[in-house]
Design an enzyme around this catalytic site. Structure first.
Site, PDB file in Angstrom:
ATOM      1  N   ASP A  57      -3.317 -21.575   2.710  1.00  0.00           N
ATOM      2  CA  ASP A  57      -3.650 -22.926   3.168  1.00  0.00           C
ATOM      3  C   ASP A  57      -4.470 -22.790   4.448  1.00  0.00           C
ATOM      4  OD1 ASP A  57      -1.892 -22.973   5.574  1.00  0.00           O
ATOM      5  OD2 ASP A  57      -0.295 -22.852   4.090  1.00  0.00           O
ATOM      6  N   ASP A  61       6.159 -14.154   8.904  1.00  0.00           N
ATOM      7  CA  ASP A  61       5.224 -15.175   8.411  1.00  0.00           C
ATOM      8  C   ASP A  61       3.927 -14.971   9.195  1.00  0.00           C
ATOM      9  OD1 ASP A  61       3.650 -17.508   8.244  1.00  0.00           O
ATOM     10  OD2 ASP A  61       5.368 -18.862   8.210  1.00  0.00           O
ATOM     11  N   HIS A  83      -2.540 -21.523   7.726  1.00  0.00           N
ATOM     12  CA  HIS A  83      -2.276 -20.081   7.765  1.00  0.00           C
ATOM     13  C   HIS A  83      -3.569 -19.280   7.847  1.00  0.00           C
ATOM     14  CE1 HIS A  83       1.864 -21.146   6.615  1.00  0.00           C
ATOM     15  NE2 HIS A  83       2.166 -20.018   7.216  1.00  0.00           N
ATOM     16  N   ARG A 125      11.618 -16.511  14.579  1.00  0.00           N
ATOM     17  CA  ARG A 125      12.933 -16.636  15.215  1.00  0.00           C
ATOM     18  C   ARG A 125      13.743 -15.400  14.848  1.00  0.00           C
ATOM     19  NH1 ARG A 125      15.527 -21.901  12.580  1.00  0.00           N
ATOM     20  NH2 ARG A 125      13.701 -22.512  11.376  1.00  0.00           N
ATOM     21  N   LYS A 182      14.879 -14.308  11.080  1.00  0.00           N
ATOM     22  CA  LYS A 182      14.159 -15.062  10.053  1.00  0.00           C
ATOM     23  C   LYS A 182      13.120 -14.135   9.429  1.00  0.00           C
ATOM     24  CE  LYS A 182      13.790 -19.326   9.640  1.00  0.00           C
ATOM     25  NZ  LYS A 182      14.142 -20.201   8.508  1.00  0.00           N
ATOM     26  N   HIS A 235      11.672 -20.022  19.417  1.00  0.00           N
ATOM     27  CA  HIS A 235      10.821 -20.148  18.230  1.00  0.00           C
ATOM     28  C   HIS A 235       9.385 -19.777  18.610  1.00  0.00           C
ATOM     29  CE1 HIS A 235       8.363 -22.275  15.277  1.00  0.00           C
ATOM     30  NE2 HIS A 235       9.426 -22.419  14.512  1.00  0.00           N
ATOM     31  N   ASP A 294       1.031 -17.114   4.435  1.00  0.00           N
ATOM     32  CA  ASP A 294       2.271 -16.722   5.089  1.00  0.00           C
ATOM     33  C   ASP A 294       2.685 -15.310   4.647  1.00  0.00           C
ATOM     34  OD1 ASP A 294       5.058 -16.279   5.225  1.00  0.00           O
ATOM     35  OD2 ASP A 294       5.606 -18.348   4.822  1.00  0.00           O
ATOM     36  N   CYS A 351       1.555 -16.741  10.207  1.00  0.00           N
ATOM     37  CA  CYS A 351       1.086 -17.627  11.287  1.00  0.00           C
ATOM     38  C   CYS A 351       1.605 -17.147  12.642  1.00  0.00           C
ATOM     39  CB  CYS A 351       1.432 -19.083  11.032  1.00  0.00           C
ATOM     40  SG  CYS A 351       3.166 -19.511  11.209  1.00  0.00           S
ATOM     41  N   TYR A 352       2.734 -16.416  12.646  1.00  0.00           N
ATOM     42  CA  TYR A 352       3.250 -15.901  13.922  1.00  0.00           C
ATOM     43  C   TYR A 352       2.433 -14.722  14.437  1.00  0.00           C
ATOM     44  CZ  TYR A 352       6.944 -19.118  12.901  1.00  0.00           C
ATOM     45  OH  TYR A 352       7.624 -20.280  12.610  1.00  0.00           O
TER      46      TYR A 352
END
Lengths: 484, 341
Positions: free
Chosen positions: A373, A297, A376, A291, A294, A240, A366, A299-300
């Site tokens: 938010d 997003d 993020h 992951r 998935k 992750h 995201d 934040c990654y």
């Protein structure tokens, strides 16, 4: 949420539709529609983000943020560090309010809680101390010297587990976020001791999964009540991005304590391969997922981008490039000059962040279907920074720091008296190890215009490099005498 | 998390207006007049938190504390201090843990993304030690979200901690069902690795050679159905790395996935080769993951020229998003990469 047994009709990749490919295709469509409607060239909406964050910082957060009631130092960390990245300076009065707000969260038992009168936790402690690195200063009322390190250390030790891991707070869960939070705090504040981190490197290595990324935690097996087995120690949960970022940064911080044998337990090549496969395809606009299989997003952008910056540094690919600055005025590929540094597509990542990650009303998100938010916003900007700047551990800086080091009084935990000589040697190495990250000033890469530039971020500490340096120099007694 | 359904009962009377709470002195969170990032708490939440702080200051652990903490947890399941105090109170009162577990069943389904909901469950299981019913509960949660990280980590903790053969025995069939439903469910692939390779040897799995053959064949079949599936290739690499078997043993299997379809005359005997299933007729070929795998085989065999050629084809044509990485692999093949530490 889509119940996974009901899969609406779609062709699916390889002519094999599943629940995963269904939401993937839906997301690709969402991204395309949003990207096509964004004006080009792409612009970082600095003023909008600033205004949006300013309201939250000064006026406060709407009721739905009550779910963050136990993360108050985090709210400050995300907002204030977003300002730092965008080059916004806080005035002295605001900094003082920040210090006062944070110091209310310091627990009488040591460490910081998620708010005033809350139990101490490693995660809010990290957020509070890191924010104090930005806004605090030595002396009365400055926060730094009001941190009770003796109590904090004793509390750290109370969370320590036989397998080298830590609980995030009393009776709470164990994971690599706890380790990262503890190691950053202890490194910044000169509290690292061999007893504190014994076994921790091996624990981190045990969370690396067969895919190459890192899981949340691992499970110890015991021969008897108090004897731990070396094997098996299975990772719990799949690889992750968020845990990977915490694990690799922790690994780097532990370097001065690692034995030769321990340092071989982590497979960096495999981690690198996993990381580059986390970058989405063209249809994902090069955003990162957390992951395998998935959705991307924003934040990654940070968790994977930060990991890649660290891996690039571990693999020792970095010598000063000596290239000129590259400003990419348009989106045209011909103007983009690649360097040997980034091992992923940092151009596509910047395009994802600018084109899909910004909310028109301010803040980052995201993906287009999600609202912005503060979490993020910060991690998207931080990821954006790692895609623009090359920050690496410099051998020449290590040399000059080694010469500059002067012996100074060390913090000694009351439980670890009599280890002064060993402490002195390791804290010098720790200081050099942590302080030797620098920005390669000659290899920026900006998508859009140079106005899209954000400040360079330290991939290990998640702070501006100067902020990590300033607080460390204070606690390690390495500050220059004040200029008169 | 979600909107309140219209049928919800009206919020309970504030604690400050309830006779039975008169003896508790409510406490504000802060005496700062000018904090940064204040949260505009709904009145119901602020009132409950003020009384919670009052209770903590008193050190009271009683039945009404269980009611109060449940009330707060329903409003904010991430409040770890409240969970901590609730746990202390449960132990102090020797409260029935099966009742608490039933409450957690409900809360886990509505708040499955919160760490605390799963951790509290784990604390209960450590005291209560009845793991048998847990696996069916976990299946219920996974039916709603088959990739929920906390749920999977909890399931794996449960198996490792209790380490009972009757718990382990149903895991492989369960994974196969999930992968049958969605061959791209990486959580299920990871669980398979956890069960077969990462946690000791299961009953019936003592013949490791046979297990390896079974796992390789299983993965090949899944790759044939949907070749462009990172999860399956990662599993294949993972098991070969773990048992230290060369990738080259799978060369015959991999090659048909590395070329475009039209270059590949279909020969009947090949189709019937059960050890090396061919890509399904609707697969998109060539498959970048297969080319990467073949390149790694070439490196094993010492054919760096061929490996570099394959990595270059990824960089320039079949996987341009990862061009930087493939270029790096090419340099590695040609020995021009700077020294590694």
């Amino acid at each position: 949420m889509i119940p996974f047994r009901v899969i609406p009709q779609h062709d699916g990749p390889d002519g094999c539709p599943t629940a995963t490919s269904f939401i993937q295709e839906k997301t690709e469509k969402e991204l395309k529609e949003a990207y096509d409607s964004v004006p080009k060239p792409l612009i970082l909406q600095r003023m909008r983000h600033f205004q949006w964050l300013k309201v939250l910082l000064f006026q406060g957060l709407p009721a739905r943020y009550k779910s963050q009631d136990a993360s108050q130092p985090w709210l400050m960390f995300w907002i204030i560090n977003s300002f730092q990245l965008m080059g916004v300076q806080l005035d002295v009065a605001t900094k003082q309010r920040a210090i006062d707000t944070l110091m209310q969260c310091q627990s009488p038992d040591g460490g910081f809680g998620g708010g005033p009168k809350q139990a101490p936790g490693l995660l809010p402690t990290y957020a509070a101390v890191s924010t104090l690195a930005c806004v605090g200063h030595p002396g009365p009322g400055g926060g730094w010297d009001q941190i009770d390190r003796q109590k904090m250390y004793a509390w750290f030790m109370s969370l320590k587990q036989p397998d080298g891991s830590f609980l995030v707070s009393r009776n709470a869960e164990i994971d690599v976020r706890a380790i990262y939070s503890l190691l950053v705090t202890a490194t910044l504040l000169d509290m690292m001791t061999p007893e504190l981190v014994a076994g921790t490197a091996s624990f981190i290595a045990s969370t690396q999964t067969y895919e190459g990324g890192f899981a949340s935690t691992s499970a110890p097996y015991y021969i008897s009540v108090d004897t731990l087995m070396d094997e098996p120690r299975p990772a719990l949960g799949e690889a992750h991005g968020g845990y990977a970022g915490c694990a690799i940064a922790s690994w780097v911080l532990l370097k001065p304590f690692m034995t030769e044998e321990e340092s071989k337990k982590l497979n960096v090549d495999k981690f690198l391969r996993w990381l580059v496969w986390m970058q989405g395809e063209q249809a994902d606009y090069g955003g990162f997922r957390g992951r395998s299989n998935k959705l991307v997003d924003n934040c990654y952008s940070w968790w994977c981008g930060e990991s890649l910056a660290i891996v690039e540094s571990i693999l020792d690919l970095q010598e000063e490039t000596g290239h000129e600055d590259e400003f990419i005025e348009d989106e045209g590929d011909d103007e983009w000059v690649d360097t040997d540094w980034w091992l992923y597509n940092n151009k596509a990542l910047q395009e994802y962040i600018l084109g899909l990650g910004q909310d028109n009303a301010g803040g980052l998100r995201d993906k287009p279907s999600k609202r912005a938010d503060v979490y993020h916003t910060f991690y998207s900007l931080a990821g954006f920074s790692t895609a623009q700047h090359r920050v690496y551990q410099s051998k020449s800086l290590q040399g000059s720091l080694r010469n500059k080091w002067k012996p100074s009084e060390a913090f000694t935990p009351s439980t670890a008296k009599g280890e002064d000589d060993r402490r002195q040697a390791t804290r010098k190495e720790l200081w050099i190890n942590a302080r030797s990250w620098k920005e390669d000033e000659s290899s920026h890469r900006y998508v859009g215009s140079p106005n899209n530039r954000v400040n360079a971020i330290h991939p290990v500490f998640t702070l501006l490099i100067s902020q990590a340096s300033n607080i460390m120099d204070h606690f390690y007694g390495q500050t220059s005498p004040p200029k008169s | 998390m979600s909107e309140q359904p219209a049928s919800d009962p009206p919020p309970p009377l504030l604690y400050s207006m309830r006779e039975e709470w008169k003896d508790v002195q409510p406490l504000d969170q802060s005496d700062l007049t000018n904090p940064l990032v204040p949260i505009f708490y709904p009145p119901e939440y602020k009132d409950a938190m003020d009384y919670f702080r009052g209770i903590v200051a008193k050190g009271e652990k009683s039945q009404r504390v269980l009611e109060l903490t449940e009330h707060i947890i329903r409003m904010n399941p991430a409040h770890y201090t409240v969970w901590q105090y609730r746990y202390d109170t449960l132990l102090e009162l020797e409260a029935p843990l099966d009742k608490e577990l039933a409450l957690m069943d409900e809360l886990a389904l509505t708040n499955m993304k919160f760490y605390q909901v799963w951790h509290h469950r784990k604390l209960l299981l450590l005291k209560y030690a009845q793991p048998a019913a847990e696996l069916s509960f976990i299946s219920k949660v996974l039916a709603v979200d088959s990739k929920n990280y906390h749920t999977w980590a909890y399931r794996q903790w449960l198996l490792a901690h209790f380490d009972q053969e009757d718990l382990w025995s149903l895991e492989l069939p369960s994974v196969e069902l999930l992968l049958q439903e969605d061959v791209r469910n990486n959580s299920a692939w990871h669980h398979r690795f956890f069960v077969v390779f990462d946690s000791g040897v299961r009953e019936g799995d003592e013949d490791r050679e046979q297990v390896l053959r079974r796992e390789i064949n299983f993965t090949k079949q899944k790759i044939a159905i949907a070749p462009n599936n990172l999860s399956a290739w990662n599993y294949l690499r993972g098991i070969l790395d773990r048992v230290e078997v060369k990738y080259a043993t799978l060369k015959d299997f991999v090659v048909p996935y590395t070329t475009p379809r039209e270059e590949r005359p279909v020969v009947e005997e090949e189709v019937l080769d059960l050890d090396n299933p061919r890509p399904s007729s609707s697969a998109s070929l060539p498959c970048a993951l297969a080319i990467e795998f073949l390149a790694d085989i070439c490196l094993e065999e010492g054919d760096t020229t061929k490996a570099a050629e394959l990595f270059t084809s990824l960089a320039e044509e079949h996987d341009t998003m990862r061009k930087r990485y493939w270029d790096y692999r090419v340099k590695e093949c040609l020995g021009t990469q700077s020294t590694r530490t």
